[in-house]
Design an enzyme around this catalytic site. Structure first.
Site, PDB file in Angstrom:
ATOM      1  N   CYS A 209      13.207 -15.028  63.500  1.00 21.19           N
ATOM      2  CA  CYS A 209      12.804 -16.414  63.224  1.00 21.19           C
ATOM      3  C   CYS A 209      11.377 -16.682  63.720  1.00 21.19           C
ATOM      4  O   CYS A 209      11.125 -16.669  64.926  1.00 21.19           O
ATOM      5  CB  CYS A 209      13.815 -17.342  63.909  1.00 21.19           C
ATOM      6  SG  CYS A 209      13.327 -19.061  64.030  1.00 21.19           S
TER       7      CYS A 209
ATOM      8  N   CYS B  84      10.965 -19.630  66.078  1.00 19.08           N
ATOM      9  CA  CYS B  84      11.548 -19.286  67.384  1.00 19.08           C
ATOM     10  C   CYS B  84      10.527 -18.514  68.221  1.00 19.08           C
ATOM     11  O   CYS B  84      10.357 -18.777  69.417  1.00 19.08           O
ATOM     12  CB  CYS B  84      12.804 -18.438  67.214  1.00 19.08           C
ATOM     13  SG  CYS B  84      14.116 -19.251  66.282  1.00 19.08           S
TER      14      CYS B  84
END
Length: 127
Positions: free
Chosen positions: A52, A55
């Site tokens: 991600c 993230c």
């Protein structure tokens, strides 16, 4: 109260690591949850994934917050590693930051919104 967390924090400090604790198993999660849910200490859980992009963007800010706000507990859970825990917390997008106190969710930030996350952490710690 807090013995488990204190030992973890001491180990991290001695090793020069971040104050963020990565949880890699259901057993670890259960241990943290049981220890935390009986305290009034703020727990900030970062639900993320290695693949991600947002993230990865949030990782340095989350680590900095963990180092700055030492009166809170900061955990990181990989949604692919612990899908049951992610489902339990109804995580549908990454990153999701869940703020918990006394066994209850008291805040949630979805997305790479570091200013909003820090604002919620500060506000909850001031209570």
């Amino acid at each position: 109260m807090g013995g488990f967390f204190s030992a973890q924090a001491a180990n991290a400090a001695e090793e020069g690591e971040s104050a963020v604790t990565a949880v890699h198993s259901s057993g670890e999660w259960t241990q943290y949850w049981q220890s935390h849910s009986q305290t009034n200490k703020l727990m900030v859980i970062d639900f993320s994934a290695t693949w991600c992009g947002p993230c990865r963007f949030m990782e340095p800010a989350f680590r900095a917050m963990a180092d700055q706000y030492t009166e809170a507990v900061f955990l990181k859970i990989d949604v692919d590693e612990l899908p049951d825990v992610s489902r339990q917390w109804k995580v549908q997008a990454m990153p999701t930051f869940v703020l918990v106190r006394g066994g209850q969710e008291v805040g949630r930030i979805v997305g790479a919104r570091k200013d909003e996350l820090e604002k919620q952490i500060k506000g909850l710690l001031a209570m």
